[in-house]
Design a protein around this motif. Structure first.
Motif, PDB file in Angstrom:
ATOM      1  N   ARG A 113      44.126  46.014  32.980  1.00 18.24           N
ATOM      2  CA  ARG A 113      43.721  44.306  32.677  1.00 18.24           C
ATOM      3  C   ARG A 113      44.679  43.289  34.027  1.00 18.24           C
ATOM      4  N   HIS A 114      45.459  44.043  34.913  1.00 15.77           N
ATOM      5  CA  HIS A 114      45.738  43.362  36.215  1.00 15.77           C
ATOM      6  C   HIS A 114      45.219  43.094  36.704  1.00 15.77           C
ATOM      7  N   TYR A 122      32.496  43.866  38.388  1.00 18.44           N
ATOM      8  CA  TYR A 122      32.620  42.493  39.270  1.00 18.44           C
ATOM      9  C   TYR A 122      31.695  41.940  39.765  1.00 18.44           C
ATOM     10  N   GLY A 165      50.899  36.777  42.072  1.00 21.34           N
ATOM     11  CA  GLY A 165      49.912  35.730  42.367  1.00 21.34           C
ATOM     12  C   GLY A 165      49.535  35.785  43.756  1.00 21.34           C
ATOM     13  N   GLY A 203      41.432  43.500  36.436  1.00 20.85           N
ATOM     14  CA  GLY A 203      40.238  42.340  35.457  1.00 20.85           C
ATOM     15  C   GLY A 203      41.168  41.103  35.944  1.00 20.85           C
ATOM     16  N   ASN A 204      42.862  40.433  36.198  1.00 20.24           N
ATOM     17  CA  ASN A 204      42.850  39.153  36.025  1.00 20.24           C
ATOM     18  C   ASN A 204      42.542  38.493  37.170  1.00 20.24           C
ATOM     19  N   VAL A 205      43.109  39.409  38.775  1.00 24.69           N
ATOM     20  CA  VAL A 205      42.513  39.924  40.167  1.00 24.69           C
ATOM     21  C   VAL A 205      41.351  38.911  40.106  1.00 24.69           C
ATOM     22  N   GLN A 238      32.152  38.882  36.079  1.00 24.03           N
ATOM     23  CA  GLN A 238      32.260  40.813  35.408  1.00 24.03           C
ATOM     24  C   GLN A 238      30.189  40.854  35.295  1.00 24.03           C
ATOM     25  N   ARG A 288      38.784  37.561  37.878  1.00 28.78           N
ATOM     26  CA  ARG A 288      38.118  36.775  37.447  1.00 28.78           C
ATOM     27  C   ARG A 288      39.170  35.283  38.118  1.00 28.78           C
ATOM     28  N   ALA A 289      40.426  35.629  39.204  1.00 27.79           N
ATOM     29  CA  ALA A 289      40.778  34.068  39.551  1.00 27.79           C
ATOM     30  C   ALA A 289      39.954  34.732  40.858  1.00 27.79           C
ATOM     31  N   ARG A 304      45.753  38.393  43.714  1.00 26.19           N
ATOM     32  CA  ARG A 304      44.278  36.797  43.856  1.00 26.19           C
ATOM     33  C   ARG A 304      44.718  36.254  44.286  1.00 26.19           C
TER      34      ARG A 304
END
Length: 185
Positions: free
Chosen positions: A132-133, A166, A99, A135-137, A145, A139-140, A102
């Motif tokens: 996908r990791h 993004y 984490g 993308g998680n970073v 996007q 968005r968090a 992010r």
């Protein structure tokens, strides 16, 4: 009696010339770093660090642990004429999945979009669609996007890969993620 939480040991600090050896170590030991640039020796690592700390258009921040050693990086390529910037980041293999990335990206984005920071209006962040990791970073860290750049990059297997883009605006809602402390040089 309630136990006091341990102080945060990870923080952000400006990138320094002496970070080159740590950058080289991450590039040599962490999978997927080929998209971040070609760093194969200490000279190339020094050039990479110099580029990301070369003035107002490039801002590099080390993600560092309690020993102040670089374990990851967040950088902004600033476009002053448009009051915008492009965010890039990476984390060394041993510290991935905790984490920290992010939190670091959210912290730097907050700073870059604030009047006390770079006072930018917009930040962009791109990543390969299959990651996908990443993308998680994004968005968090409060990025939304906005689209897909179809077949933007050449893939290692010779095919093409889509890139997701993004954006985060200065007046977007702040993300709900803990921030890291930013220490001065």
């Amino acid at each position: 009696m309630a136990r006091k939480a341990a102080p945060e040991s990870h923080h952000l600090r400006p990138l320094r010339a002496d970070d080159a050896a740590a950058v080289l170590r991450v590039f040599e030991t962490s999978p997927g770093m080929d998209r971040q640039g070609e760093v194969r020796d200490l000279e190339a690592a020094s050039a990479y660090v110099n580029l990301l700390s070369s003035g107002p258009e490039h801002r590099g921040w080390a993600i560092a642990g309690d020993d102040d050693a670089l374990i990851g990086l967040v950088a902004i390529d600033v476009d002053e004429s448009n009051r915008s910037g492009a965010v890039t980041y990476w984390m060394g293999e041993p510290d991935r999945g905790r984490g920290l990335t992010r939190r670091a990206v959210a912290t730097i984005a907050d700073w870059a979009l604030s009047e006390d920071g770079l006072d930018l209006d917009r930040l962009d962040l791109e990543h390969v669609a299959g990651d996908r990791h990443a993308g998680n970073v994004a968005r968090a860290a409060g990025f939304l996007q906005e689209g897909t750049l179809r077949e933007r990059l050449l893939a290692p297997d010779g095919g093409r890969e889509d890139v997701l883009i993004y954006g985060r605006l200065a007046d977007d809602p702040l993300p709900i993620v803990a921030r890291l402390v930013m220490r001065p040089a």
